[in-house]
Design an enzyme around this catalytic site. Structure first.
Site, short mmCIF file in Angstrom:
data_model
loop_
_atom_site.label_atom_id
_atom_site.label_comp_id
_atom_site.label_asym_id
_atom_site.label_seq_id
_atom_site.Cartn_x
_atom_site.Cartn_y
_atom_site.Cartn_z
N ARG A 1 42.38 60.44 71.60
CA ARG A 1 41.21 59.53 71.62
C ARG A 1 41.14 58.75 72.93
NH1 ARG A 1 40.18 57.31 66.44
NH2 ARG A 1 39.78 55.38 67.56
N TYR B 1 45.59 63.35 61.39
CA TYR B 1 45.18 63.67 60.01
C TYR B 1 46.41 64.29 59.36
CZ TYR B 1 40.24 63.07 61.16
OH TYR B 1 39.03 62.57 61.53
N PRO C 1 36.90 65.19 56.76
CA PRO C 1 36.57 64.81 58.14
C PRO C 1 37.29 65.62 59.22
CG PRO C 1 38.05 63.19 57.18
CD PRO C 1 37.86 64.27 56.16
N ASP D 1 35.20 59.73 64.48
CA ASP D 1 35.45 59.56 65.92
C ASP D 1 35.14 60.79 66.78
OD1 ASP D 1 37.47 61.23 65.12
OD2 ASP D 1 39.12 59.91 65.67
C1 LIG Z 1 36.74 54.35 54.92
C2 LIG Z 1 36.15 55.57 55.61
C3 LIG Z 1 36.98 56.38 56.35
C4 LIG Z 1 36.45 57.50 57.03
N1 LIG Z 1 37.27 58.25 57.78
C5 LIG Z 1 36.77 59.27 58.50
C6 LIG Z 1 37.57 60.01 59.35
O1 LIG Z 1 38.76 59.78 59.41
N2 LIG Z 1 36.99 61.01 60.10
C7 LIG Z 1 35.65 61.31 60.01
O2 LIG Z 1 35.14 62.23 60.70
N3 LIG Z 1 34.88 60.65 59.16
C8 LIG Z 1 35.41 59.64 58.43
N4 LIG Z 1 34.62 58.96 57.61
C9 LIG Z 1 33.28 59.47 57.40
C10 LIG Z 1 32.34 59.14 58.50
O3 LIG Z 1 32.53 57.80 58.82
C11 LIG Z 1 30.97 59.49 57.99
O4 LIG Z 1 30.81 60.91 57.85
C12 LIG Z 1 29.87 59.00 58.86
O5 LIG Z 1 30.10 57.68 59.21
C13 LIG Z 1 28.57 59.14 58.08
O6 LIG Z 1 27.62 58.29 58.57
P1 LIG Z 1 26.59 57.58 57.60
O7 LIG Z 1 25.78 56.72 58.48
O8 LIG Z 1 25.92 58.61 56.78
O9 LIG Z 1 27.46 56.74 56.58
P2 LIG Z 1 28.42 55.50 56.82
O10 LIG Z 1 29.09 55.56 58.11
O11 LIG Z 1 29.25 55.40 55.59
O12 LIG Z 1 27.42 54.28 56.89
C14 LIG Z 1 26.76 53.76 55.77
C15 LIG Z 1 26.36 52.34 56.05
O13 LIG Z 1 25.60 51.87 54.97
C16 LIG Z 1 26.05 50.59 54.60
N5 LIG Z 1 25.77 50.42 53.18
C17 LIG Z 1 26.35 51.05 52.14
N6 LIG Z 1 25.79 50.65 50.99
C18 LIG Z 1 24.85 49.75 51.30
C19 LIG Z 1 23.93 48.97 50.54
N7 LIG Z 1 23.87 49.06 49.21
N8 LIG Z 1 23.10 48.14 51.20
C20 LIG Z 1 23.14 48.02 52.54
N9 LIG Z 1 24.00 48.74 53.30
C21 LIG Z 1 24.82 49.59 52.70
C22 LIG Z 1 27.51 50.58 54.93
O14 LIG Z 1 27.98 49.25 55.14
C23 LIG Z 1 27.56 51.40 56.20
O15 LIG Z 1 27.39 50.63 57.36
C24 LIG Z 1 35.08 57.82 56.93
C25 LIG Z 1 34.26 57.00 56.16
C26 LIG Z 1 34.77 55.88 55.51
C27 LIG Z 1 33.84 54.99 54.71
#
Ligand SMILES: Cc1cc2nc3c(=O)[nH]c(=O)nc-3n(C[C@H](O)[C@H](O)[C@H](O)COP(=O)(O)OP(=O)(O)OC[C@H]3O[C@@H](n4cnc5c(N)ncnc54)[C@H](O)[C@@H]3O)c2cc1C
Length: 605
Positions: A243, A251, A329, A52
């Site tokens: 927020r 946290y 995070p 966020d």
């Molecule tokens: C449950 C959870 C809680 C979090 N809490 C926090 C927090 O409190 N504070 C914070 O700063 N960050 C938090 N994060 C981390 C933060 O969301 C990430 O650092 C950030 O979103 C990274 O972006 P990304 O696009 O690399 O990965 P993600 O946001 O994880 O996006 C990955 C995407 O790929 C998709 N995907 C995964 N595997 C496949 C597949 N095999 N085929 C097709 N699609 C796929 C997923 O559905 C998702 O939409 C959290 C993440 C998660 C999962």
């Protein structure tokens, strides 16, 4: 029953994962006119929770795509940070308040907080404006990268064969599709399928820290509930993130007893609940009270601080975002790092696909972003340890003091804001002539500064004139053209730029403005010069001529841009800004050959 044949198709870039990294990748590529598809396994976009916090550099990048206003409208702004430490009366007391952002050159000196679903929605709308939709729920089931050297070396070949499965295919329709892609970006999160398919390992370890996250609308007498607050108590640590609307995020530091399943030794969400998290948080807040009016989302996690050993396979399949770096995070970095990864990568892919650059350019993605990810892990380890360790108190003299924590917070400020990102010398970062723009650090993003347009004295922030449009920006700081000798130097430079052997025409071809945006900024005053005074090559459009002078009210443009950049007001310099907004090189007028060499090292004729 008839056998349903798998569909087969070609695409230039396939993005796997529509989280922040994937959405930034697809948006940036779609904006550059690249043929791109994006898939995600989730049937719907994120509704609540997850990341966020948006840092100042990310806000500058959003502005470069014309998207910042959406975030300003919907998000909350963080301007102040408060620190709480153990009080001699028991409980905690405030020990200080400082600026949330101490990176002095940040154009937006605040963080914006907004839940990940809303952030993703803004990008989904942006993508839709280019006719691209996230295809969901779709997963890759197999991936083969050709081993044929000839095919791999041809930037226009389709060496990646991926089988996709539609998890929601209608009855009677094939649920699989074979896609032949020129390039693939695996932005599929911490458990990345793409990373595993490539056999790329994660280096680093699982730390001992376990944290809970609770999003809610609070009822509280805590005076800093609308400020980012770091609460370091004898009963655990807690971070408050205000927020959008009246919501906050907490946290909350947890212990093994709170969160680990003794049978598996793993963090177990079943052991926790929003109520239990709140009970832990309340102990840190004491003597203040906090109660939720409404709980929106919660989770718990153990921190893994890891970086992938490689960020690509043959510069054909890349991984980005959480797929290549995971960390805690609390520093508000995850989403930012992930989006800046793909912001760094996509213009390079666009250049290669357009035939402007050779494939060696793609190597700079791993070179630049892996080093950044390693720095991120170093920051996270230091910061997490300080935050998780017991605070100093009468009973615990060796604990972390307020001064230690504050010093770490301030010293990492440039890094955490994203403003301090500094790419090391490479084909696209050439530091040879740094002294000709001594404050415009080559390898860092261009400093914000307001100039006026020569034609009508309208002020413009330079960052707004260099959008993320996959073009290099060549900023010609023309110096003072009222001086005859300087005008002569400028004319000579213009003649060179007009010749086919120099970079502008050599790599720009018939239409140099498609690859390069030439912007000219003179230190002369508006009363002294007209835009039409500049040689024609410097004004592909009249709007491209600017002056480092005050605006008509001397409110926004101060006429101090040359000094801010450390450029000689009389003699000027040429500054090359990369399509992602980072300074690539600087040169005096007489060294156009060095600029030619810079572009020759990765551009193609
Ligand atoms: C449950 C959870 C809680 C979090 N809490 C926090 C927090 O409190 N504070 C914070 O700063 N960050 C938090 N994060 C981390 C933060 O969301 C990430 O650092 C950030 O979103 C990274 O972006 P990304 O696009 O690399 O990965 P993600 O946001 O994880 O996006 C990955 C995407 O790929 C998709 N995907 C995964 N595997 C496949 C597949 N095999 N085929 C097709 N699609 C796929 C997923 O559905 C998702 O939409 C959290 C993440 C998660 C999962």
């Amino acid at each position: 029953m008839p056998v349903l044949l798998a569909k087969e198709s070609d695409v230039d870039v396939l993005v796997i994962g529509a989280g922040p990294a994937g959405l930034m990748a697809a948006s940036s590529l779609a904006k550059a006119g690249v043929n791109v598809r994006i898939i995600d396994q989730r049937p719907n976009k994120v509704a609540a929770g997850q990341a966020d916090g948006l840092q100042p550099r990310t806000l500058e990048v959003f502005q470069s795509y014309g998207l910042l206003h959406h975030f300003e409208e919907q998000g909350n702004q963080l301007h102040m940070v408060a620190f709480y430490n153990p009080s001699s009366k028991g409980g905690v007391e405030r020990t200080g308040r400082v600026q949330a952002i101490n990176a002095s050159t940040a154009r937006y000196p605040f963080e914006i907080t907004l839940h990940q679903g809303a952030i993703e929605a803004i990008f989904l709308d942006f993508l839709a404006s280019f006719g691209v939709q996230v295809e969901r729920p779709v997963i890759p089931t197999s991936m083969q990268l050709s081993a044929d050297e000839k095919e791999l070396k041809d930037p226009q070949s389709h060496p990646v064969k991926i089988t996709l499965q539609n998890l929601d295919a209608k009855a009677g329709q094939p649920d699989t599709e074979i896609v032949h892609a020129k390039y693939v970006i695996g932005a599929d999160g911490a458990h990345s399928w793409v990373r595993k398919a490539l056999g790329i390992s994660m280096e680093g370890e699982q730390s001992d820290y376990i944290w809970g996250v609770l999003d809610m609308v609070p009822e509280t007498d805590f005076p800093d509930i609308r400020n980012k607050s770091a609460i370091h108590s004898n009963n655990g640590s807690c971070m408050v993130i205000p927020r959008e609307g009246d919501k906050i995020r907490l946290y909350i530091q947890l212990t093994d007893t709170d969160a680990v399943n003794p049978l598996t030794g793993r963090v177990d969400k079943e052991k926790m609940s929003a109520e239990k998290l709140l009970q832990v948080a309340k102990k840190s807040f004491y003597p203040y009270t906090i109660q939720p009016k409404e709980v929106e989302w919660w989770t718990i996690y153990g921190i893994g601080q890891r970086v992938a050993s490689k960020f690509s396979a043959n510069e054909r399949v890349f991984i980005a975002g959480d797929a290549c770096h995971t960390h805690s995070p609390k520093g508000g970095q995850g989403m930012n790092a992930s989006m800046i990864d793909t912001h760094n990568l996509t213009w390079k892919i666009a250049h290669v696909l357009r035939g402007w650059a050779n494939m060696s350019l793609l190597k700079t993605y791993e070179y630049e972003r892996r080093k950044y990810a390693q720095d991120l892990i170093y920051f996270d380890k230091t910061f997490s340890a300080l935050f998780s360790e017991k605070p100093a108190s009468e009973e615990n003299q060796g604990g972390v003091t307020h001064e230690q924590f504050l010093e770490a917070f301030l010293s990492f400020g440039l890094f955490t804001s994203g403003i301090g990102i500094h790419y090391a010398p490479s084909a696209i970062v050439n530091t040879k002539h740094q002294s000709h723009a001594s404050n415009l650090i080559i390898g860092q993003r261009i400093l914000p500064s307001v100039f006026i347009r020569a034609a009508d004295a309208r002020p413009f922030e330079i960052q707004d004139l260099i959008p993320s449009d996959a073009r290099f920006k060549v900023l010609v700081f023309a110096g003072d053209i009222t001086e005859v000798s300087q005008m002569r130097r400028l004319r000579v430079l213009g003649e060179k730029l007009g010749k086919p052997e120099h970079f502008y025409n050599k790599f720009g071809g018939k239409e140099p403005s498609a690859a390069f945006d030439l912007i000219t900024i003179s230190s002369s005053k508006k009363e002294q010069v007209d835009a039409t005074d500049f040689p024609e090559v410097f004004r592909p459009h009249l709007n491209n001529i600017l002056l480092d002078d005050e605006d008509m009210h001397a409110r926004v443009a101060k006429g101090t841009g040359y000094d801010t950049y450390g450029i000689d007001r009389a003699r000027g310099a040429v500054v090359v800004v990369r399509p992602d907004g980072y300074v690539g090189m600087v040169a005096p007028f007489e060294d156009v050959a060095d600029i030619d060499q810079y572009f020759s090292s990765f551009m193609t004729v």
